[in-house]
Design a protein around this motif. Sequence first.
Motif, short mmCIF file in Angstrom:
data_model
loop_
_atom_site.label_atom_id
_atom_site.label_comp_id
_atom_site.label_asym_id
_atom_site.label_seq_id
_atom_site.Cartn_x
_atom_site.Cartn_y
_atom_site.Cartn_z
N THR A 281 -11.46 -16.35 94.80
CA THR A 281 -12.48 -15.37 95.17
C THR A 281 -12.06 -13.93 94.92
OG1 THR A 281 -11.69 -15.22 97.47
CG2 THR A 281 -13.33 -16.93 96.99
N LEU A 282 -10.90 -13.71 94.31
CA LEU A 282 -10.41 -12.34 94.15
C LEU A 282 -11.24 -11.56 93.13
CD1 LEU A 282 -6.52 -12.51 94.30
CD2 LEU A 282 -8.19 -12.28 96.13
N ARG A 283 -11.40 -10.28 93.42
CA ARG A 283 -12.12 -9.38 92.52
C ARG A 283 -11.13 -8.39 91.91
NH1 ARG A 283 -17.57 -10.03 93.35
NH2 ARG A 283 -18.02 -8.05 92.33
N HIS A 284 -11.66 -7.55 91.02
CA HIS A 284 -10.77 -6.70 90.21
C HIS A 284 -9.92 -5.76 91.05
CE1 HIS A 284 -13.80 -3.43 90.55
NE2 HIS A 284 -14.67 -4.41 90.43
N ASP A 285 -10.44 -5.20 92.14
CA ASP A 285 -9.64 -4.28 92.95
C ASP A 285 -8.44 -4.99 93.57
OD1 ASP A 285 -11.23 -2.13 92.36
OD2 ASP A 285 -12.46 -2.31 94.17
N GLU A 286 -8.63 -6.24 93.96
CA GLU A 286 -7.53 -7.01 94.54
C GLU A 286 -6.55 -7.47 93.46
OE1 GLU A 286 -9.85 -9.34 98.09
OE2 GLU A 286 -10.62 -9.53 96.04
#
Length: 449
Positions: A409-414
């Motif tokens: 579920t990770l997005r680019h900021d993470e």
Amino acid sequence: MSADETAKPKRRPNAWRNWSGGVTETSTLVAGPTSETAVKALVIGASGSGLKIKSVGSGHSFNDIATTEGLRLHFDDYRGLVSVNPDTNVATFRAGTKLHELPKLLGPYNLALANQGDIDAQTIAGAISTGTHGTGLGFSGLAEMVKSLRMVLADGSIVYCDERTHPDLFEFARLGLGALGVVLEVGIQCVPAFRVAASEDALPMDEVVESFIERARSNDHVEFFWFPHADSALVKTNRRLAPGEEPDESFAPQTALAKFVDEEVVQNWAHQLVASLGSVVPGVVPKINQFSASLMGRRHYVDDSHGVFVSQRRVRFNEMEYAVPLEDGPEVVREIQQLIDANDWNVSFPIEVRCAGADEVPLSTAYQRESMYISVHQYVREPHLEFFGAVEEVLQAAAGRPHWGKLHTLRHDELRELYPRFDDFVALRNDVDPNRVFANQYLTRTLGE
């Protein structure tokens, strides 16, 4: 047939789903080019019409990395060995070549892959683009074995890249998520073909977790499978044999019958029955897993490398995998054990633990750190969101990096916090695909707009 005729998209059923069946999409057009000229024409035509473009391999990614509503390119008819350099042992393959085809193609040259994972259904381009790997601290994933690439970029240009020619593109495109261009050919560093002495042993789970790092440092390849709710785990330890070396007599050549019984009867037919029963009557899963673990016994055999590394996976499942720092791995596994016990989940599929050495591929999950890979699975007919979500919190807390081709579920900021060269990758993407010809929802989530 002319290049223009070859390049013309052929209308065919446009609905597509991945191997697990968890991801489906319908594209506007589908094309199966048979030449780089055709790919070039398709990219120019589709991008000029405002269609997004995505290459798809065998559909063995568990997330939506390969989906598109625009033009879907498949390379079913663009496969095979292009060349072998006898001085360097670098073999170049067309993008659609399946990993299971490599042993036969490399056989006449007495070559093999240095390492690989337990599934070989993927295309070579798809496998490197998502970070496919095997196990062993002395080895890397497939992406670091790449020595050259031939690609079509968003503007239709055909580019060859390696460490000296377009080195920036080469460095990142080895594991490029399909964001930098369409891979046409992959040059892979191979090694002389070798045999492996394989050991499979059922051992107490506590002992396996406690000794895993020591085992990983003292053996060529090691991994283990633990059925939740059971007290033991199946440990697989593989030793590479030197040319001409014969193992001791306890390691017999693997017979076709033994391989059939282990892979088809035990790993597939029996597992399908167990998983199906568990999906209907969840409460029986702990007892079934305990029984399954009790059947795991000692097995020693010798086979060619691909015969040991690869197993057939016919039972459909969903999977999430993260790479955590090796030294922290055992404690993370214990936390997952405790989490399963505390929540009384019925988990019918085993948890798989592997390892890899540090590498220098910027978006590799093992970039600059020795890693332990922890994979959780759930049968396709069983709900997985709550289980995966809770386990993912544990893995993220350990600075885990998710496998690019599996559920997360990770997005680019993470993700930016996990990869020191993340912004360099995005900057290169801005240069080679400023109009996001190769974008899709997955890439927007993970890399940004």
